[in-house]
Design an enzyme around this catalytic site. Structure first.
Site, mmCIF file in Angstrom:
data_model
loop_
_atom_site.group_PDB
_atom_site.id
_atom_site.type_symbol
_atom_site.label_atom_id
_atom_site.label_comp_id
_atom_site.label_asym_id
_atom_site.label_seq_id
_atom_site.Cartn_x
_atom_site.Cartn_y
_atom_site.Cartn_z
ATOM 1 N N GLY A 63 43.976 -44.072 -26.699
ATOM 2 C CA GLY A 63 43.724 -42.688 -27.058
ATOM 3 C C GLY A 63 43.366 -42.480 -28.509
ATOM 4 N N ASN A 111 48.899 -33.174 -27.429
ATOM 5 C CA ASN A 111 47.439 -33.218 -27.325
ATOM 6 C C ASN A 111 47.002 -32.779 -25.942
ATOM 7 O OD1 ASN A 111 45.750 -35.449 -25.738
ATOM 8 N ND2 ASN A 111 47.803 -36.291 -26.163
ATOM 9 N N PHE A 115 40.337 -36.465 -22.194
ATOM 10 C CA PHE A 115 39.402 -37.613 -22.084
ATOM 11 C C PHE A 115 38.031 -37.314 -22.700
ATOM 12 C CE2 PHE A 115 41.484 -39.376 -17.897
ATOM 13 C CZ PHE A 115 42.597 -39.765 -18.625
ATOM 14 N N ASN A 172 44.538 -45.714 -16.049
ATOM 15 C CA ASN A 172 45.312 -44.558 -16.505
ATOM 16 C C ASN A 172 45.326 -43.479 -15.426
ATOM 17 O OD1 ASN A 172 46.511 -42.468 -17.871
ATOM 18 N ND2 ASN A 172 44.832 -42.147 -19.312
ATOM 19 N N SER A 175 47.520 -39.238 -17.480
ATOM 20 C CA SER A 175 47.249 -38.211 -18.482
ATOM 21 C C SER A 175 47.513 -36.852 -17.858
ATOM 22 C CB SER A 175 45.796 -38.275 -18.958
ATOM 23 O OG SER A 175 45.499 -37.093 -19.667
ATOM 24 N N ASN A 177 46.233 -34.140 -18.905
ATOM 25 C CA ASN A 177 45.159 -33.226 -19.310
ATOM 26 C C ASN A 177 43.912 -33.287 -18.429
ATOM 27 O OD1 ASN A 177 46.695 -32.340 -21.593
ATOM 28 N ND2 ASN A 177 46.207 -34.302 -22.549
ATOM 29 N N THR A 178 43.965 -34.042 -17.353
ATOM 30 C CA THR A 178 42.880 -34.065 -16.373
ATOM 31 C C THR A 178 43.486 -33.575 -15.065
ATOM 32 O OG1 THR A 178 41.711 -35.856 -17.472
ATOM 33 C CG2 THR A 178 41.252 -35.578 -15.126
ATOM 34 N N LYS A 217 49.111 -47.524 -15.981
ATOM 35 C CA LYS A 217 49.855 -46.712 -16.959
ATOM 36 C C LYS A 217 50.416 -45.470 -16.292
ATOM 37 C CE LYS A 217 49.641 -44.780 -21.589
ATOM 38 N NZ LYS A 217 48.885 -44.773 -22.839
ATOM 39 N N THR A 245 55.385 -45.350 -21.364
ATOM 40 C CA THR A 245 54.763 -44.300 -20.590
ATOM 41 C C THR A 245 53.661 -43.573 -21.377
ATOM 42 O OG1 THR A 245 56.196 -42.509 -21.422
ATOM 43 C CG2 THR A 245 56.979 -43.734 -19.503
ATOM 44 N N ASN A 246 53.025 -42.679 -20.651
ATOM 45 C CA ASN A 246 52.095 -41.720 -21.260
ATOM 46 C C ASN A 246 52.903 -40.558 -21.876
ATOM 47 O OD1 ASN A 246 49.609 -40.290 -21.752
ATOM 48 N ND2 ASN A 246 48.720 -41.505 -20.088
ATOM 49 N N THR A 247 52.233 -39.480 -22.200
ATOM 50 C CA THR A 247 52.886 -38.312 -22.820
ATOM 51 C C THR A 247 53.628 -37.492 -21.754
ATOM 52 O OG1 THR A 247 50.872 -37.035 -22.508
ATOM 53 C CG2 THR A 247 51.137 -38.133 -24.619
HETATM 54 C C1 FMN Z 1 46.272 -37.674 -29.451
HETATM 55 C C2 FMN Z 1 46.640 -38.567 -28.321
HETATM 56 C C3 FMN Z 1 45.657 -38.973 -27.412
HETATM 57 C C4 FMN Z 1 45.981 -39.811 -26.354
HETATM 58 N N1 FMN Z 1 45.007 -40.225 -25.495
HETATM 59 C C5 FMN Z 1 45.309 -41.111 -24.504
HETATM 60 C C6 FMN Z 1 44.301 -41.619 -23.660
HETATM 61 O O1 FMN Z 1 43.118 -41.310 -23.797
HETATM 62 N N2 FMN Z 1 44.676 -42.491 -22.692
HETATM 63 C C7 FMN Z 1 45.979 -42.900 -22.516
HETATM 64 O O2 FMN Z 1 46.248 -43.707 -21.621
HETATM 65 N N3 FMN Z 1 46.949 -42.436 -23.322
HETATM 66 C C8 FMN Z 1 46.641 -41.572 -24.305
HETATM 67 N N4 FMN Z 1 47.631 -41.117 -25.132
HETATM 68 C C9 FMN Z 1 49.039 -41.530 -24.886
HETATM 69 C C10 FMN Z 1 49.470 -42.695 -25.780
HETATM 70 O O3 FMN Z 1 48.708 -43.844 -25.513
HETATM 71 C C11 FMN Z 1 50.968 -43.008 -25.550
HETATM 72 O O4 FMN Z 1 51.138 -43.446 -24.220
HETATM 73 C C12 FMN Z 1 51.866 -41.803 -25.794
HETATM 74 O O5 FMN Z 1 51.390 -41.020 -26.866
HETATM 75 C C13 FMN Z 1 53.314 -42.198 -26.106
HETATM 76 O O6 FMN Z 1 53.360 -43.045 -27.232
HETATM 77 P P1 FMN Z 1 53.651 -42.511 -28.745
HETATM 78 O O7 FMN Z 1 54.887 -41.675 -28.673
HETATM 79 O O8 FMN Z 1 53.800 -43.750 -29.565
HETATM 80 O O9 FMN Z 1 52.460 -41.718 -29.140
HETATM 81 C C14 FMN Z 1 47.320 -40.259 -26.198
HETATM 82 C C15 FMN Z 1 48.297 -39.853 -27.111
HETATM 83 C C16 FMN Z 1 47.972 -39.023 -28.169
HETATM 84 C C17 FMN Z 1 49.044 -38.613 -29.136
#
Ligand code: FMN
Length: 337
Positions: A63, A111, A115, A172, A175, A177-178, A217, A245-247
């Site tokens: 990301g 965020n 994508f 993935n 997310s 956001n999709t 993921k 994990t993801n967010t």
């Molecule tokens: C601004 C932003 C954009 C992200 N975009 C993606 C993405 O495109 N694909 C994805 O698999 N995860 C994306 N993530 C999730 C991160 O890869 C990660 O899984 C998540 O933020 C948790 O880790 P962290 O607390 O270290 O940020 C994004 C996170 C942030 C903050």
């Protein structure tokens, strides 16, 4: 220059603008040769995971470099591996701005990028241009306007296009956001997706004469039953790894803070406990049969240690970089030894 001096200036800017400026500064440092003067990461034990040799266990999460446009510059920060994307078959603009928000009081980020990316062909061209020869994960997704019933086809298009250029490929499905993407985590949908991916992976391995591992993921917003169900499917289909994990969609820990009510996925410190809990549950269900890559809320070395203690073999970080800067990579590396 120390990141603690730069951070107050960056935090005065809109978060997305600060993000682009930082990447451009890293790129300039790389192109001018300045970044080679930066300290090297502490010596770290190598790890063999998914059949790949990782020089250190600390990776860049997906990301941050959605198009793989900054691979060489990011490689200078001392990561053991980089993951670029999420990339989709066709280019798409993502959601309207503003779509990136800091919550400094909680060391969190929200965020809703959705994508935004230049499409898989552009990413592949960038990867081909890069000098980086380390471990590169390419994270793939679906276009926002592809109906969820046809999502598998989007993943297969991306899989075929990135296969020859990736050390591993992340699928993935987490997310927030999709629209409806996370429905792909449901048993029936996931079963179909994993079967199709494994079939295509086998065909591609034949064509290219190399086996490229696939990692799935997943989200932090899953109940135990769902986690166990996913773990069983991962084992049954012999998926190579899981990234947890993801967010999160939860707002626990940030209630009442500025920006906390923005729509999107929350990351950074507020997601840490949730991510680690998912890793623990996955680890119980998977045993040693399938490696876990732990990500979510690593802001200090000890947070990286916690992920490994919970059962992860490798870690990744993103939001921690916003708050701690590149020193965090070395700190996490040193903590894991
Ligand atoms: C601004 C932003 C954009 C992200 N975009 C993606 C993405 O495109 N694909 C994805 O698999 N995860 C994306 N993530 C999730 C991160 O890869 C990660 O899984 C998540 O933020 C948790 O880790 P962290 O607390 O270290 O940020 C994004 C996170 C942030 C903050």
């Amino acid at each position: 220059m120390s990141y603690s001096l730069v951070r107050p200036l960056l935090f005065r800017l809109d978060a997305e603008r600060a993000h682009h400026l930082t990447l451009q500064a890293l790129q300039a440092a790389y192109l001018s040769g300045l970044s080679r003067l930066m300290p090297q990461p502490p010596a770290c034990r190598t790890r063999r995971v998914m059949g790949l040799d990782f020089p250190n266990p600390v990776g860049l999460a997906a990301g941050l470099d959605k198009n793989g446009a900054y691979i060489d510059a990011l490689a200078e920060l001392g990561f053991g591996f980089l993951e670029v994307g999420t990339v989709t078959p066709r280019p798409q603009p993502g959601n309207p701005q503003p779509r990136l928000f800091r919550i400094p009081e909680a060391q969190g980020v929200i965020n809703r990028f959705g994508f935004n990316n230049d499409g898989v062909d552009a990413l592949v061209a960038n990867v081909q241009r890069a000098n980086y020869r380390g471990i590169l994960g390419i994270n793939i997704g679906k276009n926002f306007d592809t109906p969820i019933e046809n999502a598998t086809e989007d993943y297969l298009i991306c899989l075929r296009k990135v296969y020859a250029h990736a050390s591993y490929i992340t699928v993935n499905i987490s997310s927030p956001n999709t629209k409806n993407l996370r429905q792909l985590q449901d048993k029936e949908a996931l079963e179909g997706l994993l079967r199709a991916l494994k079939q295509e992976q086998a065909a591609l391995a034949d064509t290219h004469g190399k086996y490229v591992p696939i990692a799935l993921k997943i989200a932090p917003d899953l109940v135990t039953e769902q986690i166990v169900e996913i773990a069983d499917l991962l084992l049954a289909h012999r998926i190579d790894a899981v990234i947890a994990t993801n967010t999160t969609l939860s707002r626990e820990g940030v209630e009442g803070m500025p920006n906390a009510t923005e729509t999107g996925g929350l990351s950074g410190a507020p997601v840490r406990t949730k991510s680690t809990a998912v890793i623990k549950q996955l680890s119980l269900a998977l045993g040693k049969d399938l490696p876990i890559i732990g990500v979510g809320g690593i802001l200090e070395g000890i947070d990286a240690q916690e992920k490994i203690m919970a059962g992860a073999s490798l870690v990744q970080l993103y939001s921690g970089l916003v708050y701690r800067g590149p020193a965090l990579v070395h700190e996490a590396c040193a903590a894991l030894g």
